[in-house]
Design a protein around this motif. Structure first.
Motif, PDB file in Angstrom:
ATOM      1  N   GLY A  44      44.992   1.110  14.073  1.00  0.00           N
ATOM      2  CA  GLY A  44      45.116   1.453  15.916  1.00  0.00           C
ATOM      3  C   GLY A  44      44.449   3.311  16.198  1.00  0.00           C
ATOM      4  N   LEU A  45      44.251   4.289  15.503  1.00  0.00           N
ATOM      5  CA  LEU A  45      43.315   4.892  15.847  1.00  0.00           C
ATOM      6  C   LEU A  45      41.583   4.180  15.490  1.00  0.00           C
ATOM      7  CD1 LEU A  45      44.610   8.384  14.635  1.00  0.00           C
ATOM      8  CD2 LEU A  45      44.435   7.987  16.781  1.00  0.00           C
ATOM      9  N   ALA A  46      41.354   3.635  14.558  1.00  0.00           N
ATOM     10  CA  ALA A  46      39.758   3.033  13.889  1.00  0.00           C
ATOM     11  C   ALA A  46      39.550   2.573  15.463  1.00  0.00           C
ATOM     12  CB  ALA A  46      40.031   2.448  13.005  1.00  0.00           C
ATOM     13  N   ALA A  50      37.363   2.501  18.577  1.00  0.00           N
ATOM     14  CA  ALA A  50      36.080   1.551  17.835  1.00  0.00           C
ATOM     15  C   ALA A  50      35.842   0.628  19.231  1.00  0.00           C
ATOM     16  CB  ALA A  50      36.160   0.830  16.453  1.00  0.00           C
ATOM     17  N   LYS A  51      37.027   0.733  20.150  1.00  0.00           N
ATOM     18  CA  LYS A  51      36.842   0.050  21.088  1.00  0.00           C
ATOM     19  C   LYS A  51      35.965   0.254  22.331  1.00  0.00           C
ATOM     20  CE  LYS A  51      39.986  -2.102  24.627  1.00  0.00           C
ATOM     21  NZ  LYS A  51      41.286  -2.115  25.066  1.00  0.00           N
ATOM     22  N   ALA A  52      36.135   2.490  22.064  1.00  0.00           N
ATOM     23  CA  ALA A  52      35.675   3.068  23.503  1.00  0.00           C
ATOM     24  C   ALA A  52      34.302   3.377  22.856  1.00  0.00           C
ATOM     25  CB  ALA A  52      36.334   4.916  22.596  1.00  0.00           C
ATOM     26  N   GLY A  53      33.823   2.264  21.179  1.00  0.00           N
ATOM     27  CA  GLY A  53      32.090   2.530  21.735  1.00  0.00           C
ATOM     28  C   GLY A  53      31.450   3.710  20.501  1.00  0.00           C
ATOM     29  N   GLN A  54      32.940   4.350  19.371  1.00  0.00           N
ATOM     30  CA  GLN A  54      32.595   5.032  18.232  1.00  0.00           C
ATOM     31  C   GLN A  54      32.053   4.629  17.530  1.00  0.00           C
ATOM     32  OE1 GLN A  54      33.615   8.712  19.550  1.00  0.00           O
ATOM     33  NE2 GLN A  54      31.931   9.202  18.294  1.00  0.00           N
ATOM     34  N   GLN A  55      31.252   4.947  16.444  1.00  0.00           N
ATOM     35  CA  GLN A  55      31.165   4.398  14.731  1.00  0.00           C
ATOM     36  C   GLN A  55      32.235   4.774  14.086  1.00  0.00           C
ATOM     37  OE1 GLN A  55      27.135   4.995  13.462  1.00  0.00           O
ATOM     38  NE2 GLN A  55      27.736   3.814  11.555  1.00  0.00           N
ATOM     39  N   THR A 169      46.290  -5.240  20.939  1.00  0.00           N
ATOM     40  CA  THR A 169      45.054  -5.081  21.792  1.00  0.00           C
ATOM     41  C   THR A 169      45.453  -5.682  23.632  1.00  0.00           C
ATOM     42  OG1 THR A 169      45.271  -7.729  21.017  1.00  0.00           O
ATOM     43  CG2 THR A 169      43.752  -6.251  19.568  1.00  0.00           C
ATOM     44  N   SER A 170      47.202  -5.677  23.542  1.00  0.00           N
ATOM     45  CA  SER A 170      46.850  -5.965  24.684  1.00  0.00           C
ATOM     46  C   SER A 170      47.187  -5.138  26.460  1.00  0.00           C
ATOM     47  CB  SER A 170      48.512  -7.213  25.249  1.00  0.00           C
ATOM     48  OG  SER A 170      49.997  -6.205  24.851  1.00  0.00           O
ATOM     49  N   VAL A 171      47.029  -4.005  24.859  1.00  0.00           N
ATOM     50  CA  VAL A 171      47.228  -2.493  25.858  1.00  0.00           C
ATOM     51  C   VAL A 171      46.740  -1.662  26.290  1.00  0.00           C
ATOM     52  CG1 VAL A 171      48.369  -0.230  26.033  1.00  0.00           C
ATOM     53  CG2 VAL A 171      50.069  -2.312  25.066  1.00  0.00           C
ATOM     54  N   GLU A 172      45.685  -1.943  27.482  1.00  0.00           N
ATOM     55  CA  GLU A 172      44.685  -0.976  27.628  1.00  0.00           C
ATOM     56  C   GLU A 172      43.979   0.106  27.842  1.00  0.00           C
ATOM     57  OE1 GLU A 172      41.889  -2.742  28.812  1.00  0.00           O
ATOM     58  OE2 GLU A 172      42.674  -4.221  27.831  1.00  0.00           O
ATOM     59  N   GLU A 173      45.377   1.198  28.041  1.00  0.00           N
ATOM     60  CA  GLU A 173      45.607   2.159  27.315  1.00  0.00           C
ATOM     61  C   GLU A 173      46.779   3.469  27.383  1.00  0.00           C
ATOM     62  OE1 GLU A 173      44.978   3.918  31.770  1.00  0.00           O
ATOM     63  OE2 GLU A 173      42.974   3.079  31.977  1.00  0.00           O
ATOM     64  N   ILE A 174      46.409   4.277  26.491  1.00  0.00           N
ATOM     65  CA  ILE A 174      47.738   4.954  25.727  1.00  0.00           C
ATOM     66  C   ILE A 174      47.600   6.695  26.385  1.00  0.00           C
ATOM     67  CG2 ILE A 174      48.300   6.093  23.761  1.00  0.00           C
ATOM     68  CD1 ILE A 174      47.285   3.163  23.392  1.00  0.00           C
ATOM     69  N   ALA A 195      39.649  12.748  21.699  1.00  0.00           N
ATOM     70  CA  ALA A 195      40.493  11.837  22.183  1.00  0.00           C
ATOM     71  C   ALA A 195      40.276  11.207  22.832  1.00  0.00           C
ATOM     72  CB  ALA A 195      42.164  12.932  22.649  1.00  0.00           C
ATOM     73  N   GLY A 196      39.126  11.915  23.693  1.00  0.00           N
ATOM     74  CA  GLY A 196      39.268  12.042  25.752  1.00  0.00           C
ATOM     75  C   GLY A 196      38.061   9.909  25.645  1.00  0.00           C
ATOM     76  N   ARG A 197      37.699  10.169  24.709  1.00  0.00           N
ATOM     77  CA  ARG A 197      36.889   8.885  24.913  1.00  0.00           C
ATOM     78  C   ARG A 197      37.587   7.666  24.646  1.00  0.00           C
ATOM     79  NH1 ARG A 197      31.861   7.330  21.690  1.00  0.00           N
ATOM     80  NH2 ARG A 197      31.444   6.945  23.581  1.00  0.00           N
ATOM     81  N   ILE A 198      39.590   7.840  24.144  1.00  0.00           N
ATOM     82  CA  ILE A 198      40.538   7.041  24.461  1.00  0.00           C
ATOM     83  C   ILE A 198      40.944   6.795  25.579  1.00  0.00           C
ATOM     84  CG2 ILE A 198      42.043   6.060  23.175  1.00  0.00           C
ATOM     85  CD1 ILE A 198      41.802   7.413  20.394  1.00  0.00           C
ATOM     86  N   ALA A 199      40.601   5.236  26.305  1.00  0.00           N
ATOM     87  CA  ALA A 199      41.246   5.457  27.030  1.00  0.00           C
ATOM     88  C   ALA A 199      43.205   5.968  27.516  1.00  0.00           C
ATOM     89  CB  ALA A 199      41.549   4.276  28.267  1.00  0.00           C
ATOM     90  N   GLY A 200      42.785   6.857  28.575  1.00  0.00           N
ATOM     91  CA  GLY A 200      44.356   7.102  28.789  1.00  0.00           C
ATOM     92  C   GLY A 200      44.771   8.349  28.355  1.00  0.00           C
ATOM     93  N   MET A 201      44.045   8.869  27.021  1.00  0.00           N
ATOM     94  CA  MET A 201      44.378  10.251  27.076  1.00  0.00           C
ATOM     95  C   MET A 201      43.524  11.216  27.179  1.00  0.00           C
ATOM     96  SD  MET A 201      44.314   9.226  22.262  1.00  0.00           S
ATOM     97  CE  MET A 201      45.471   7.476  21.838  1.00  0.00           C
TER      98      MET A 201
END
Length: 240
Positions: A44-46, A50-55, A169-174, A195-201
């Protein structure tokens, strides 16, 4: 004719403005490895990073297993065995089961030397009354990691996240804050920024590693909350 001026009183010099605690570094170029990346939390973290653009590279004892899961996650995630993941990553998140925590880190001491290692393992036991916290000899999983990896910089974070929500994948923000603990401010701020790169965190500094036990053990309380209310509870810190 000569002139002279009196030496300036150092106490009269203007003081530098305190650092803005929300002024965090740009971490977009860092490679993040996730040990235990084929498990629910690691996977889930990966996905979120990755969705946020991290390698992102996910690690497993089996490179083939890691590659298969990476293909399922998509978003450019790669898979490799744990040693290769550690070697190729700038920041390594440890998301392995508590039972294999010490053995995994001991086997990767060389590959993790010089790396920022982020431990998110929660030492928990379970019985008929539910989940309860375990206290390792070192004090916490994070402190055990620091003892086993003297050549690494160890931080602790990502303990209170629902694997169900992370993978959905249906949850856009945590909707949660991430408690981040560590010895060096620069390392803590890197983890906060990730952490801040993940939407909602939002990453929030929560003390040094000696305080990690309280953070890890709180997961037992959240499990009780989730069971009672059929929820996927997280945490928010108010007034900051």
């Amino acid at each position: 004719m000569t002139s002279s001026s009196a030496p300036q009183d150092p106490a009269a010099a203007p003081k530098a403005a305190p650092k803005d605690p929300w002024d965090l570094p740009d971490v977009s170029g860092l490679v993040v490895g996730v040990l235990g990346g084929t498990g629910d939390q690691g996977r889930g973290l990966a996905y979120r990073l990755a969705k946020a653009g991290q390698q992102v590279i996910i690690g497993s004892r089996s490179a083939d297993r890691a590659e298969d899961v990476a293909a399922e996650i998509g978003h450019g995630v790669e898979g490799a065995d744990n040693a290769e993941t550690a070697r190729r990553s700038d920041v390594v998140i440890v998301a392995v089961p508590w039972e294999g925590h010490a053995k995994t880190l001991e086997s990767l001491r060389e590959e993790l030397t010089g790396k920022l290692v982020v431990d998110c393992v929660n030492p928990l036991g379970f019985d008929k009354k539910g989940a309860y916290a375990l206290k390792p000899e070192e004090g916490s999983a994070a402190e055990q990691a620091a003892a086993l990896l003297p050549g690494s910089r160890v931080a602790a974070a990502f303990h209170h996240l629902s694997a169900v929500l992370l993978k959905d994948t249906s949850v856009e923000e945590i909707d949660t804050d991430v408690m981040v603990l560590g010895e060096e401010r620069a390392d803590v701020e890197i983890v906060q920024a990730l952490a801040g790169r993940i939407a909602g965190m939002r990453g929030v500094f929560a003390g040094r590693l000696r305080n990690a036990h309280q953070v890890e053990s709180l997961v037992a309380n959240l499990i009780s909350v989730n069971r009672r209310y059929k929820a996927h509870a997280g945490l928010r810190v108010t007034d900051i």
